[in-house]
Design an enzyme around this catalytic site. Sequence first.
Site, PDB file in Angstrom:
ATOM      1  N   GLN A   1      44.914  47.862  39.340  1.00 55.92           N
ATOM      2  CA  GLN A   1      43.913  46.801  39.279  1.00 55.92           C
ATOM      3  C   GLN A   1      44.332  45.612  40.138  1.00 55.92           C
ATOM      4  O   GLN A   1      43.536  45.069  40.905  1.00 55.92           O
ATOM      5  CB  GLN A   1      43.721  46.350  37.819  1.00 55.92           C
ATOM      6  CG  GLN A   1      42.683  45.267  37.681  1.00 55.92           C
ATOM      7  CD  GLN A   1      41.315  45.754  38.125  1.00 55.92           C
ATOM      8  OE1 GLN A   1      40.829  46.771  37.646  1.00 55.92           O
ATOM      9  NE2 GLN A   1      40.693  45.050  39.058  1.00 55.92           N
TER      10      GLN A   1
ATOM     11  N   ARG B   1      46.814  57.485  32.611  1.00 53.24           N
ATOM     12  CA  ARG B   1      46.362  56.325  31.826  1.00 53.24           C
ATOM     13  C   ARG B   1      46.702  56.640  30.379  1.00 53.24           C
ATOM     14  O   ARG B   1      46.214  57.618  29.814  1.00 53.24           O
ATOM     15  CB  ARG B   1      44.856  56.111  31.985  1.00 53.24           C
ATOM     16  CG  ARG B   1      44.311  55.132  30.961  1.00 53.24           C
ATOM     17  CD  ARG B   1      42.898  54.677  31.244  1.00 53.24           C
ATOM     18  NE  ARG B   1      42.874  53.730  32.344  1.00 53.24           N
ATOM     19  CZ  ARG B   1      41.875  52.869  32.567  1.00 53.24           C
ATOM     20  NH1 ARG B   1      40.843  52.829  31.753  1.00 53.24           N
ATOM     21  NH2 ARG B   1      41.918  52.043  33.593  1.00 53.24           N
TER      22      ARG B   1
ATOM     23  N   CYS C   1      38.563  42.472  35.889  1.00 55.97           N
ATOM     24  CA  CYS C   1      38.774  43.907  36.159  1.00 55.97           C
ATOM     25  C   CYS C   1      37.616  44.766  35.668  1.00 55.97           C
ATOM     26  O   CYS C   1      37.451  45.881  36.146  1.00 55.97           O
ATOM     27  CB  CYS C   1      40.085  44.363  35.542  1.00 55.97           C
ATOM     28  SG  CYS C   1      40.123  44.253  33.742  1.00 55.97           S
TER      29      CYS C   1
ATOM     30  N   HIS D   1      48.783  47.236  34.429  1.00 52.29           N
ATOM     31  CA  HIS D   1      47.645  47.867  35.122  1.00 52.29           C
ATOM     32  C   HIS D   1      47.780  47.525  36.616  1.00 52.29           C
ATOM     33  O   HIS D   1      46.992  46.770  37.177  1.00 52.29           O
ATOM     34  CB  HIS D   1      46.342  47.338  34.543  1.00 52.29           C
ATOM     35  CG  HIS D   1      45.130  48.128  34.929  1.00 52.29           C
ATOM     36  ND1 HIS D   1      45.190  49.302  35.657  1.00 52.29           N
ATOM     37  CD2 HIS D   1      43.802  47.925  34.681  1.00 52.29           C
ATOM     38  CE1 HIS D   1      43.960  49.762  35.830  1.00 52.29           C
ATOM     39  NE2 HIS D   1      43.104  48.945  35.260  1.00 52.29           N
TER      40      HIS D   1
ATOM     41  N   ASP E   1      40.079  38.739  31.419  1.00 51.08           N
ATOM     42  CA  ASP E   1      39.874  40.118  30.966  1.00 51.08           C
ATOM     43  C   ASP E   1      39.435  40.042  29.513  1.00 51.08           C
ATOM     44  O   ASP E   1      39.493  38.968  28.886  1.00 51.08           O
ATOM     45  CB  ASP E   1      41.194  40.913  31.130  1.00 51.08           C
ATOM     46  CG  ASP E   1      41.047  42.400  30.847  1.00 51.08           C
ATOM     47  OD1 ASP E   1      39.900  42.885  30.756  1.00 51.08           O
ATOM     48  OD2 ASP E   1      42.078  43.090  30.717  1.00 51.08           O
TER      49      ASP E   1
ATOM     50  N   ARG F   1      39.037  49.099  44.114  1.00 49.85           N
ATOM     51  CA  ARG F   1      39.901  50.070  43.434  1.00 49.85           C
ATOM     52  C   ARG F   1      39.968  51.354  44.261  1.00 49.85           C
ATOM     53  O   ARG F   1      41.043  51.954  44.425  1.00 49.85           O
ATOM     54  CB  ARG F   1      39.343  50.392  42.030  1.00 49.85           C
ATOM     55  CG  ARG F   1      39.347  49.225  41.062  1.00 49.85           C
ATOM     56  CD  ARG F   1      40.753  48.825  40.665  1.00 49.85           C
ATOM     57  NE  ARG F   1      41.511  49.929  40.124  1.00 49.85           N
ATOM     58  CZ  ARG F   1      41.443  50.337  38.851  1.00 49.85           C
ATOM     59  NH1 ARG F   1      40.708  49.699  37.983  1.00 49.85           N
ATOM     60  NH2 ARG F   1      42.168  51.375  38.430  1.00 49.85           N
TER      61      ARG F   1
END
Length: 305
Positions: free
Chosen positions: A132, A102, A259, A129, A219, A287
């Site tokens: 996700q 990340r 998310c 991402h 988001d 996830r």
Amino acid sequence: MDSKRDFLAISDLSREETAALIELAAGLKGGSVPSRGLEGKSVGLIFAKSSTRTRVSFEVGAFQLGAYPVFLSLRDIQLGRGETMRDTARVLSRYLDAIVIRTHGHAEAVELARYATRPVINGLTDLLHPCQVLADLLTIRESLGTWEGKIVAWVGDGNNVANAWIDAAGLLGFELRLACPEGYEPDRTLFERNAARTTITITEEPEEAVAGAHVVSTDVWASMGQEGDAERRRQAFQGYTVSTKLMEQADSNAIFLHCLPAHRGEEVDEAVLEGPQSRVWDEAENRLHVQKALLVMLVGRSVGR
Ligand code: CP
Ligand code: NVA
């Protein structure tokens, strides 16, 4: 010997592999598939940004598969003091069986993947991402049966999650509508490449994007690294809150995804986040299952070859 596979974007998998991965994730979740596929392996987790879900789900997922997770904060490893990504990649590949990263620039993840001889997984970059959106696809499968023929609406910032949705829509062929304020649109190159493959539209009107949609997703307005720009963004995103009124424009069986972490009263109202259409807690749980499936596919055995 098979060459290693990386997962930096949804489109690193084929359409068939993505469907198989989601199927495997569902099997792992339901307990119908044995889950010790990584016995004796080790998975490294390089994190240059904060994380609750990604870190914990990868660590626990690796553990459940029989692997040893090694969390590598930039505060602790030499990469954070200037050792190159190239050298880090080659050294870590001598110890680990897979590396999750990340970080900020997507190019850093690409550089890691280029020099690592073990699979590299994108745990979020400023551009994408993908883990996700894999979890979101499993959540759609659980709630709506399939993503085929469905309309996904994105309301808000054209950020890393929005870009991953664009990549997924192009690969899997569902319709994607994004409502973003001017200046906050998703990545142009990704948009153009994928808009040639399926119906992807960008509008400034949330109602237009959401009308009849089966999935409504949003988001935060300021992603990690954009905190200094938060006030300006708060102004720019006025009118982009996913409210009960906006959800009423969607299909009557529409689900709401986020998310997380969420900012109630900004990108989503409390009533939607906590309401009957919200699937955010299943989405967060998923996830774990999709990432376990990903680890099994990339590390436990070869994929599609
Ligand atoms: N959704 C997500 O990636 O959450 P974290 O930042 O907590 O990992
Ligand atoms: N777009 C957000 C996602 C967090 C999971 C960020 O990059 O901060």
